[in-house]
Design a protein around this motif. Structure first.
Motif, PDB file in Angstrom:
ATOM      1  N   LEU A 182      -5.541   5.509  11.346  1.00  0.00           N
ATOM      2  CA  LEU A 182      -5.776   6.684  10.510  1.00  0.00           C
ATOM      3  C   LEU A 182      -4.630   7.687  10.642  1.00  0.00           C
ATOM      4  O   LEU A 182      -4.168   8.265   9.646  1.00  0.00           O
ATOM      5  CB  LEU A 182      -7.089   7.355  10.913  1.00  0.00           C
ATOM      6  N   TYR A 183      -4.178   7.887  11.863  1.00  0.00           N
ATOM      7  CA  TYR A 183      -3.073   8.826  12.102  1.00  0.00           C
ATOM      8  C   TYR A 183      -1.817   8.381  11.356  1.00  0.00           C
ATOM      9  O   TYR A 183      -1.135   9.192  10.714  1.00  0.00           O
ATOM     10  CB  TYR A 183      -2.800   8.926  13.602  1.00  0.00           C
ATOM     11  N   ALA A 184      -1.520   7.089  11.431  1.00  0.00           N
ATOM     12  CA  ALA A 184      -0.340   6.560  10.742  1.00  0.00           C
ATOM     13  C   ALA A 184      -0.455   6.746   9.230  1.00  0.00           C
ATOM     14  O   ALA A 184       0.537   7.051   8.549  1.00  0.00           O
ATOM     15  CB  ALA A 184      -0.148   5.080  11.085  1.00  0.00           C
ATOM     16  N   CYS A 185      -1.667   6.588   8.692  1.00  0.00           N
ATOM     17  CA  CYS A 185      -1.864   6.776   7.245  1.00  0.00           C
ATOM     18  C   CYS A 185      -1.580   8.214   6.833  1.00  0.00           C
ATOM     19  O   CYS A 185      -0.960   8.460   5.784  1.00  0.00           O
ATOM     20  CB  CYS A 185      -3.286   6.387   6.859  1.00  0.00           C
ATOM     21  N   LEU A 186      -2.016   9.170   7.633  1.00  0.00           N
ATOM     22  CA  LEU A 186      -1.741  10.571   7.320  1.00  0.00           C
ATOM     23  C   LEU A 186      -0.245  10.856   7.383  1.00  0.00           C
ATOM     24  O   LEU A 186       0.290  11.613   6.561  1.00  0.00           O
ATOM     25  CB  LEU A 186      -2.500  11.483   8.286  1.00  0.00           C
ATOM     26  N   ARG A 187       0.438  10.240   8.344  1.00  0.00           N
ATOM     27  CA  ARG A 187       1.892  10.408   8.443  1.00  0.00           C
ATOM     28  C   ARG A 187       2.592   9.815   7.218  1.00  0.00           C
ATOM     29  O   ARG A 187       3.542  10.407   6.681  1.00  0.00           O
ATOM     30  CB  ARG A 187       2.417   9.735   9.707  1.00  0.00           C
ATOM     31  N   VAL A 188       2.130   8.670   6.793  1.00  0.00           N
ATOM     32  CA  VAL A 188       2.731   8.001   5.627  1.00  0.00           C
ATOM     33  C   VAL A 188       2.587   8.863   4.377  1.00  0.00           C
ATOM     34  O   VAL A 188       3.468   8.881   3.509  1.00  0.00           O
ATOM     35  CB  VAL A 188       2.088   6.614   5.419  1.00  0.00           C
ATOM     36  N   LEU A 189       1.478   9.587   4.292  1.00  0.00           N
ATOM     37  CA  LEU A 189       1.239  10.464   3.140  1.00  0.00           C
ATOM     38  C   LEU A 189       1.878  11.843   3.308  1.00  0.00           C
ATOM     39  O   LEU A 189       1.695  12.721   2.468  1.00  0.00           O
ATOM     40  CB  LEU A 189      -0.268  10.613   2.905  1.00  0.00           C
ATOM     41  N   ASN A 190       2.620  12.018   4.419  1.00  0.00           N
ATOM     42  CA  ASN A 190       3.345  13.271   4.693  1.00  0.00           C
ATOM     43  C   ASN A 190       2.416  14.477   4.737  1.00  0.00           C
ATOM     44  O   ASN A 190       2.750  15.583   4.270  1.00  0.00           O
ATOM     45  CB  ASN A 190       4.443  13.497   3.647  1.00  0.00           C
ATOM     46  N   ILE A 191       1.230  14.294   5.289  1.00  0.00           N
ATOM     47  CA  ILE A 191       0.252  15.367   5.405  1.00  0.00           C
ATOM     48  C   ILE A 191       0.514  16.158   6.681  1.00  0.00           C
ATOM     49  O   ILE A 191       0.736  15.590   7.750  1.00  0.00           O
ATOM     50  CB  ILE A 191      -1.177  14.793   5.389  1.00  0.00           C
ATOM     51  N   GLY A 192       0.501  17.484   6.556  1.00  0.00           N
ATOM     52  CA  GLY A 192       0.798  18.317   7.708  1.00  0.00           C
ATOM     53  C   GLY A 192       0.252  19.718   7.562  1.00  0.00           C
ATOM     54  O   GLY A 192      -0.757  19.949   6.865  1.00  0.00           O
TER      55      GLY A 192
ATOM     56  N   VAL B  87       7.354   0.698  10.129  1.00  0.00           N
ATOM     57  CA  VAL B  87       8.380   1.474  10.836  1.00  0.00           C
ATOM     58  C   VAL B  87       7.724   2.429  11.835  1.00  0.00           C
ATOM     59  O   VAL B  87       8.120   2.501  13.002  1.00  0.00           O
ATOM     60  CB  VAL B  87       9.262   2.249   9.831  1.00  0.00           C
ATOM     61  N   LEU B  88       6.699   3.153  11.386  1.00  0.00           N
ATOM     62  CA  LEU B  88       6.028   4.127  12.249  1.00  0.00           C
ATOM     63  C   LEU B  88       5.360   3.470  13.451  1.00  0.00           C
ATOM     64  O   LEU B  88       5.370   4.021  14.560  1.00  0.00           O
ATOM     65  CB  LEU B  88       4.981   4.900  11.451  1.00  0.00           C
ATOM     66  N   LEU B  89       4.787   2.294  13.244  1.00  0.00           N
ATOM     67  CA  LEU B  89       4.074   1.614  14.325  1.00  0.00           C
ATOM     68  C   LEU B  89       5.024   1.055  15.381  1.00  0.00           C
ATOM     69  O   LEU B  89       4.590   0.708  16.481  1.00  0.00           O
ATOM     70  CB  LEU B  89       3.227   0.458  13.759  1.00  0.00           C
ATOM     71  N   ASN B  90       6.297   0.968  15.051  1.00  0.00           N
ATOM     72  CA  ASN B  90       7.279   0.338  15.938  1.00  0.00           C
ATOM     73  C   ASN B  90       8.378   1.330  16.315  1.00  0.00           C
ATOM     74  O   ASN B  90       9.564   1.077  16.115  1.00  0.00           O
ATOM     75  CB  ASN B  90       7.865  -0.904  15.250  1.00  0.00           C
ATOM     76  N   HIS B  91       7.959   2.498  16.832  1.00  0.00           N
ATOM     77  CA  HIS B  91       8.894   3.514  17.335  1.00  0.00           C
ATOM     78  C   HIS B  91       9.802   4.109  16.258  1.00  0.00           C
ATOM     79  O   HIS B  91      10.795   4.756  16.592  1.00  0.00           O
ATOM     80  CB  HIS B  91       9.770   2.936  18.457  1.00  0.00           C
TER      81      HIS B  91
ATOM     82  N   ILE C 100      14.846   5.374  12.253  1.00  0.00           N
ATOM     83  CA  ILE C 100      14.953   6.253  11.092  1.00  0.00           C
ATOM     84  C   ILE C 100      13.838   7.303  11.044  1.00  0.00           C
ATOM     85  O   ILE C 100      13.864   8.174  10.190  1.00  0.00           O
ATOM     86  CB  ILE C 100      14.951   5.430   9.795  1.00  0.00           C
ATOM     87  N   GLU C 101      12.837   7.188  11.928  1.00  0.00           N
ATOM     88  CA  GLU C 101      11.762   8.167  12.009  1.00  0.00           C
ATOM     89  C   GLU C 101      11.359   8.365  13.460  1.00  0.00           C
ATOM     90  O   GLU C 101      11.693   7.548  14.326  1.00  0.00           O
ATOM     91  CB  GLU C 101      10.522   7.684  11.237  1.00  0.00           C
ATOM     92  N   ALA C 102      10.623   9.436  13.723  1.00  0.00           N
ATOM     93  CA  ALA C 102      10.007   9.621  15.037  1.00  0.00           C
ATOM     94  C   ALA C 102       8.688   8.852  15.011  1.00  0.00           C
ATOM     95  O   ALA C 102       7.664   9.355  14.556  1.00  0.00           O
ATOM     96  CB  ALA C 102       9.761  11.093  15.315  1.00  0.00           C
ATOM     97  N   GLY C 103       8.739   7.610  15.469  1.00  0.00           N
ATOM     98  CA  GLY C 103       7.571   6.733  15.395  1.00  0.00           C
ATOM     99  C   GLY C 103       6.860   6.596  16.719  1.00  0.00           C
ATOM    100  O   GLY C 103       7.049   7.389  17.648  1.00  0.00           O
ATOM    101  N   TYR C 104       6.050   5.546  16.834  1.00  0.00           N
ATOM    102  CA  TYR C 104       5.170   5.373  17.988  1.00  0.00           C
ATOM    103  C   TYR C 104       5.109   3.907  18.388  1.00  0.00           C
ATOM    104  O   TYR C 104       5.494   3.019  17.622  1.00  0.00           O
ATOM    105  CB  TYR C 104       3.742   5.839  17.648  1.00  0.00           C
ATOM    106  N   ASN C 105       4.575   3.657  19.564  1.00  0.00           N
ATOM    107  CA  ASN C 105       4.216   2.289  19.923  1.00  0.00           C
ATOM    108  C   ASN C 105       2.719   2.137  19.677  1.00  0.00           C
ATOM    109  O   ASN C 105       1.900   2.369  20.567  1.00  0.00           O
ATOM    110  CB  ASN C 105       4.553   2.000  21.392  1.00  0.00           C
ATOM    111  N   PHE C 106       2.371   1.782  18.451  1.00  0.00           N
ATOM    112  CA  PHE C 106       0.980   1.551  18.074  1.00  0.00           C
ATOM    113  C   PHE C 106       0.747   0.064  17.821  1.00  0.00           C
ATOM    114  O   PHE C 106      -0.055  -0.321  16.979  1.00  0.00           O
ATOM    115  CB  PHE C 106       0.637   2.339  16.798  1.00  0.00           C
ATOM    116  N   ARG C 107       1.450  -0.796  18.572  1.00  0.00           N
ATOM    117  CA  ARG C 107       1.427  -2.234  18.284  1.00  0.00           C
ATOM    118  C   ARG C 107       0.287  -2.952  18.994  1.00  0.00           C
ATOM    119  O   ARG C 107      -0.043  -2.663  20.138  1.00  0.00           O
ATOM    120  CB  ARG C 107       2.748  -2.871  18.705  1.00  0.00           C
ATOM    121  N   MET C 108      -0.270  -3.946  18.331  1.00  0.00           N
ATOM    122  CA  MET C 108      -1.264  -4.847  18.903  1.00  0.00           C
ATOM    123  C   MET C 108      -0.569  -5.908  19.741  1.00  0.00           C
ATOM    124  O   MET C 108       0.559  -6.305  19.449  1.00  0.00           O
ATOM    125  CB  MET C 108      -2.072  -5.501  17.777  1.00  0.00           C
ATOM    126  N   THR C 109      -1.256  -6.405  20.783  1.00  0.00           N
ATOM    127  CA  THR C 109      -0.696  -7.464  21.628  1.00  0.00           C
ATOM    128  C   THR C 109      -1.027  -8.845  21.065  1.00  0.00           C
ATOM    129  O   THR C 109      -1.927  -9.002  20.228  1.00  0.00           O
ATOM    130  CB  THR C 109      -1.242  -7.379  23.054  1.00  0.00           C
TER     131      THR C 109
END
Length: 361
Positions: free
Chosen positions: A61-71, A206-210, A222-231
């Motif tokens: 959900l957080y990544a979706c809000l980031r993708v929509l540039n909501i702030g 891109v966001l899910l991979n740092h 190219i963005e300030a992303g995260y490690n939101f990856r599944m194992t």
């Protein structure tokens, strides 16, 4: 007396033993073939173009809000009956959650509530499939389309549910699933995002991979992303269950029918599903009879070794949100106070649960 839990996961170690051995012997624990295959299978199952795996539905959900540039300065209209994560992610990006009340029958966002809350600050709507129920999402989608507002579906509970034979995951602009242990398909933890929008899908990865992307054969960030990856191990668990998910949904609906037949004389009210939906019954939730204390009933059932819990939360009534925004919605508050989740899994002793409830009442 044997304890009856709320749910038993539909997976055993034997289902994944050979895959786990493969993973350990390869030494490849992330971003490997199992994650790739799981994403492919989720997209195929939901008939969506893209699927991205995550660490949870919350990070999805957080990544979706980031993708929509909501702030900051933006508003997101949110179903008021849900787990707090649905609203927490809106707070985390600096936006304001606007809580829309829900139906006392389906437990889902009321279209008329949505209509009254849309304004120039509204940047997205988060519709929650309450306990996996898609009822009413078609009307919500139509309203969003008419106002050109993106629809995010909090489908944390809805894997396997469908509307007019269209699976959850292929209805909204962005759909977020959970694979928590209480879900029908569990990876221990984990989640996924599905979408048919190429731009969204590319940016999510891109966001899910740092924030990394391969450009001209080289990694760049190219963005300030995260490690939101599944194992890999989580993905292997998901793959093993996805193939029998429809059978699990059918089984849970059979269990619900058995419960409802026995609970009707006791005046328990089931969650209603629209005729054009298939509800996966992720949680088996009823409104208790008038005059019955739901909390006392949960406590007494626990004394008989039967696990139950409340349905879920009225977000606008939680201490944090009530203090910050006020305006508690009446239907969501009533459902928080009067709903009970009963045990539902293959082989559950429905007769014992009903006899115990009858005795307590």
């Amino acid at each position: 007396m044997t304890r009856i839990p709320l749910i038993r996961p539909y997976i055993s170690y034997s289902d994944v033993e050979s895959d786990f051995k493969d993973i350990f012997e390869s030494g490849w624990f992330t971003k490997g073939k199992f994650v790739s295959e799981f994403k492919h299978q989720i997209a195929e199952y939901t008939s969506s173009k893209y699927a991205c795996t995550t660490t949870s539905a919350t990070t999805a959900l957080y990544a979706c809000l980031r993708v929509l540039n909501i702030g900051v300065g933006d508003e997101v209209i949110v179903s008021d009956l849900s787990f707090p994560a649905t609203a927490n992610v809106v707070e985390e990006v600096g936006a304001v959650p606007i809580f829309a009340d829900v139906s006392l029958d389906t437990f889902n966002m009321l279209p008329e509530e949505l209509e009254t809350k849309i304004n120039s600050k509204t940047k997205a709507v988060i519709f929650v499939d309450a306990f996996g129920n898609l009822s009413g999402i078609d009307k919500i989608k139509s309203i969003c389309r008419s106002h050109s507002i993106p629809l995010i579906e909090d489908a944390a509970c809805a894997i396997g549910s469908s509307l007019d034979d269209i699976k959850s995951g292929n209805i909204s602009d962005l759909t977020c699933f959970s694979f928590h242990p209480r879900k029908l398909l569990t990876c221990g933890e984990g989640g996924a995002i599905t979408t048919n929008n190429t731009e969204y899908a590319q940016r999510i990865e891109v966001l899910l991979n740092h924030g990394a992307q391969v450009i001209d054969g080289k990694f760049d960030f190219i963005e300030a992303g995260y490690n939101f990856r599944m194992t890999e191990m989580q993905a292997a668990m998901g793959i093993s269950q996805l193939k029998r998910l429809d059978a699990i949904v059918e089984s849970r609906n059979t269990t619900k029918q058995e419960y409802s037949k026995l609970l009707e004389p006791l005046e328990f009210t089931p969650q209603r599903s629209d005729i054009n939906t298939i509800h996966n019954v992720q949680s088996l939730v009823y409104r208790v009879p008038e005059g019955v204390s739901r909390d006392k009933l949960i406590h007494k059932l626990a004394e008989h070794n039967i696990e139950t819990t409340l349905g879920t939360y009225c977000l606008s009534g939680l201490t944090y949100y009530a203090k910050k925004y006020g305006n508690i919605n009446p239907n969501a508050q009533k459902l928080q106070n009067t709903t009970i989740t009963l045990p539902c899994f293959e082989g559950v002793d429905v007769d014992r649960v009903i006899k115990t409830i009858t005795k307590i009442l």
